[in-house]
Design a protein around this motif. Structure first.
Motif, PDB file in Angstrom:
ATOM      1  N   VAL A 242      -7.239  -2.781  10.724  1.00 28.79           N
ATOM      2  CA  VAL A 242      -7.133  -2.970   9.219  1.00 28.79           C
ATOM      3  C   VAL A 242      -5.611  -2.646   8.767  1.00 28.79           C
ATOM      4  CG1 VAL A 242      -8.473  -2.093   7.351  1.00 28.79           C
ATOM      5  CG2 VAL A 242      -9.810  -2.607   9.102  1.00 28.79           C
ATOM      6  N   THR A 243      -5.106  -1.578   9.326  1.00 27.35           N
ATOM      7  CA  THR A 243      -3.820  -1.322   8.983  1.00 27.35           C
ATOM      8  C   THR A 243      -2.794  -2.405   9.278  1.00 27.35           C
ATOM      9  OG1 THR A 243      -4.071   1.074   9.812  1.00 27.35           O
ATOM     10  CG2 THR A 243      -1.821  -0.067   9.690  1.00 27.35           C
ATOM     11  N   LYS A 244      -3.006  -3.382  10.303  1.00 24.70           N
ATOM     12  CA  LYS A 244      -2.180  -4.279  10.557  1.00 24.70           C
ATOM     13  C   LYS A 244      -2.418  -5.400   9.281  1.00 24.70           C
ATOM     14  CE  LYS A 244      -1.115  -3.934  15.282  1.00 24.70           C
ATOM     15  NZ  LYS A 244      -1.344  -4.336  16.538  1.00 24.70           N
ATOM     16  N   HIS A 245      -3.746  -5.900   9.164  1.00 24.13           N
ATOM     17  CA  HIS A 245      -3.860  -6.903   8.003  1.00 24.13           C
ATOM     18  C   HIS A 245      -4.902  -6.162   7.032  1.00 24.13           C
ATOM     19  CE1 HIS A 245      -2.320  -9.730  10.997  1.00 24.13           C
ATOM     20  NE2 HIS A 245      -3.243  -9.039  12.082  1.00 24.13           N
ATOM     21  N   PHE A 246      -4.295  -5.413   6.179  1.00 27.14           N
ATOM     22  CA  PHE A 246      -5.191  -4.671   5.454  1.00 27.14           C
ATOM     23  C   PHE A 246      -6.104  -5.649   4.195  1.00 27.14           C
ATOM     24  CE2 PHE A 246      -6.435  -2.484   1.380  1.00 27.14           C
ATOM     25  CZ  PHE A 246      -7.076  -1.210   1.983  1.00 27.14           C
ATOM     26  N   SER A 247      -7.353  -5.146   4.202  1.00 26.71           N
ATOM     27  CA  SER A 247      -8.146  -5.986   3.199  1.00 26.71           C
ATOM     28  C   SER A 247      -9.278  -4.661   2.737  1.00 26.71           C
ATOM     29  CB  SER A 247      -8.937  -6.826   3.777  1.00 26.71           C
ATOM     30  OG  SER A 247      -9.974  -6.424   4.830  1.00 26.71           O
ATOM     31  N   THR A 248      -9.571  -4.726   1.402  1.00 24.62           N
ATOM     32  CA  THR A 248     -10.525  -3.553   1.238  1.00 24.62           C
ATOM     33  C   THR A 248     -11.871  -3.697   1.813  1.00 24.62           C
ATOM     34  OG1 THR A 248      -9.544  -4.146  -1.199  1.00 24.62           O
ATOM     35  CG2 THR A 248     -11.477  -2.923  -1.259  1.00 24.62           C
ATOM     36  N   GLU A 249     -12.170  -4.793   2.140  1.00 26.94           N
ATOM     37  CA  GLU A 249     -13.536  -5.180   2.871  1.00 26.94           C
ATOM     38  C   GLU A 249     -13.436  -4.285   4.124  1.00 26.94           C
ATOM     39  OE1 GLU A 249     -11.876  -7.512   1.480  1.00 26.94           O
ATOM     40  OE2 GLU A 249     -13.222  -8.062  -0.347  1.00 26.94           O
ATOM     41  N   GLY A 250     -12.144  -4.605   4.992  1.00 22.53           N
ATOM     42  CA  GLY A 250     -12.114  -3.878   5.969  1.00 22.53           C
ATOM     43  C   GLY A 250     -11.999  -2.459   5.908  1.00 22.53           C
TER      44      GLY A 250
END
Lengths: 142, 266
Positions: free
Chosen positions: B186-194
């Motif tokens: 999630v740090t690499k490809h942040f999304s609120t859902e993640g």
């Protein structure tokens, strides 16, 4: 000494019987889950179990993740018992899908979580000819 | 124990009808959770692949990046072995996500060695063999099943010798490794859902409570985990707000540090 040995054997027998009954309840819960495995649900090895009197409920709390789909299956070996399982979110709102079902000594609840977090699963023995009814609850996800 | 084969035929018949014709009895639309909360049972700790599955649905993940097969340090202290065993089982789920058969086989072997180290080798041997066989056949569903069975068998074996605390450390080790990988992704490809997948405050409380009940386990790594859980709590217990990118990054730093302490001798 003989009396002590007899007592110990009796206690072991009673204990073994109780354990076997929860195992039986788990077998029925797993049987309820069986058709769903073919639909891609992974059924967890871990399970909850115990015994309840008629009309008694118990709550278990479970972390669910948005994006997954879950089924909870409940079973008991007491064939004439009527049991139920329902799922509520952390605010106490019923969140199960309409295809959740109950049939005598089997019951199942289906949930597609709207959010990640803790949910309450309420299990109940609604009717039973036994004073205490063993139950088991397993779950699966995909 | 009732034979599964004896009951399967008629139960299957009943259930086939049940799913079509027996909706659940009406249940209350709302319950008072404050009343219920007082009598809840222990939580069942989710398997790492439960959260990995949810993560996969948000977008492609390069699981190969997280595969780890180094043997790591050998410990003699049972709490340390238990934490490491949980972490290695989680590594097994990661290797399955990556469909990396050689890694799964190495991990199966490692699981067996660690299980022997806490005296439950006999219970685990069949599962370790099944993991290796299934990896050879690239039957990933069976590998997942056997990894779950491994964790369950460790717990059962520990319960039988009244050593539930070690079983809880196995679960904790797996949860920490799973959370480390989740936060890395999630740090690499942040999304609120993640980030929302980290919303696990009750699990945190559960582990906190279990650690408080094992004061005899005072290895530095256990003390570190206790402190770290208190650091993580405010980052994920955000009620209806979203978990921020900074919070995800901070949790990743914390869990990466703990992972280092779990796998290496310090």
């Amino acid at each position: 000494m003989k009396q002590l040995a007899f007592l110990a054997a009796f206690v072991l027998l009673v204990r073994a019987t109780a354990v076997a009954s929860v195992d039986d309840a788990q077998s029925f819960a797993l049987q309820a889950a069986e058709p769903y495995v073919k639909e891609g649900f992974q059924v967890r090895e871990d399970y909850w179990g115990g015994d309840l009197g008629s009309g008694e409920k118990k709550a278990v709390r479970q972390q669910l993740f948005k994006g997954n789909e879950y089924w909870f299956w409940m079973g008991t070996e007491v064939e004439k018992a009527k049991i139920s399982v329902h799922i509520y979110d952390s605010e106490g709102k019923l969140v199960e899908e309409p295809d959740s079902w109950q049939k005598g000594h089997f019951a199942a609840a289906h949930v597609i979580p709207k959010g990640t977090g803790s949910y309450f699963i309420i299990v109940s023995v609604e009717e039973s000819p036994e004073e205490r009814t063993h139950w088991a609850l397993v779950y699966g996800f995909r | 124990m009732i034979s599964v084969s004896k009951i399967s035929k008629w139960v299957g018949f009943i259930l086939a009808g049940a799913t079509l014709s027996a909706p659940a009895a009406p249940a209350p639309q709302h319950i008072d959770v404050h009343q219920i909360s007082k009598r809840v049972e222990d939580v069942v700790v989710p398997l790492p692949n439960e959260v990995f599955g949810a993560l996969n649905k948000l977008g492609p993940v390069n699981w190969k990046e997280f595969v780890r097969t180094e043997k790591g340090a050998n410990f003699t202290e049972r709490p340390r072995i238990a934490l490491l065993l949980g972490s290695v089982i989680a590594d097994g789920f990661i290797a399955v996500q990556a469909e990396d058969a050689p890694a799964v086989k190495d991990i199966g072997q490692r699981v067996l060695t660690l299980a022997k180290g806490i005296g439950v080798g006999n219970s685990i041997t069949p599962h370790a063999k099944a993991i290796i066989d299934a990896a050879d056949k690239r039957n990933w569903d069976n590998v997942r099943l056997e990894l779950d069975r491994t964790q369950s068998s460790v717990q059962q074996a520990m319960n039988e010798v009244q050593d539930q605390k070690l079983a809880q450390l196995v679960s904790l080790g797996g949860w920490l490794r799973g959370t480390q990988v989740l936060t890395s992704v999630v740090t690499k490809h942040f999304s609120t859902e993640g980030a929302e997948l980290l919303h696990q405050p009750d699990l945190l409380s559960y582990f906190d409570q279990k650690l408080a009940g094992m004061p005899e386990y005072n290895a530095p790594v256990v003390l570190s985990i206790k402190t770290a859980l208190n650091q993580v709590r405010p980052l994920i217990d955000v009620a209806t707000k979203s978990i921020s990118p900074d919070a995800v990054k901070r949790i990743n730093e914390i869990t990466t540090r703990l992972d280092g302490e779990i796998v290496t001798r310090q």
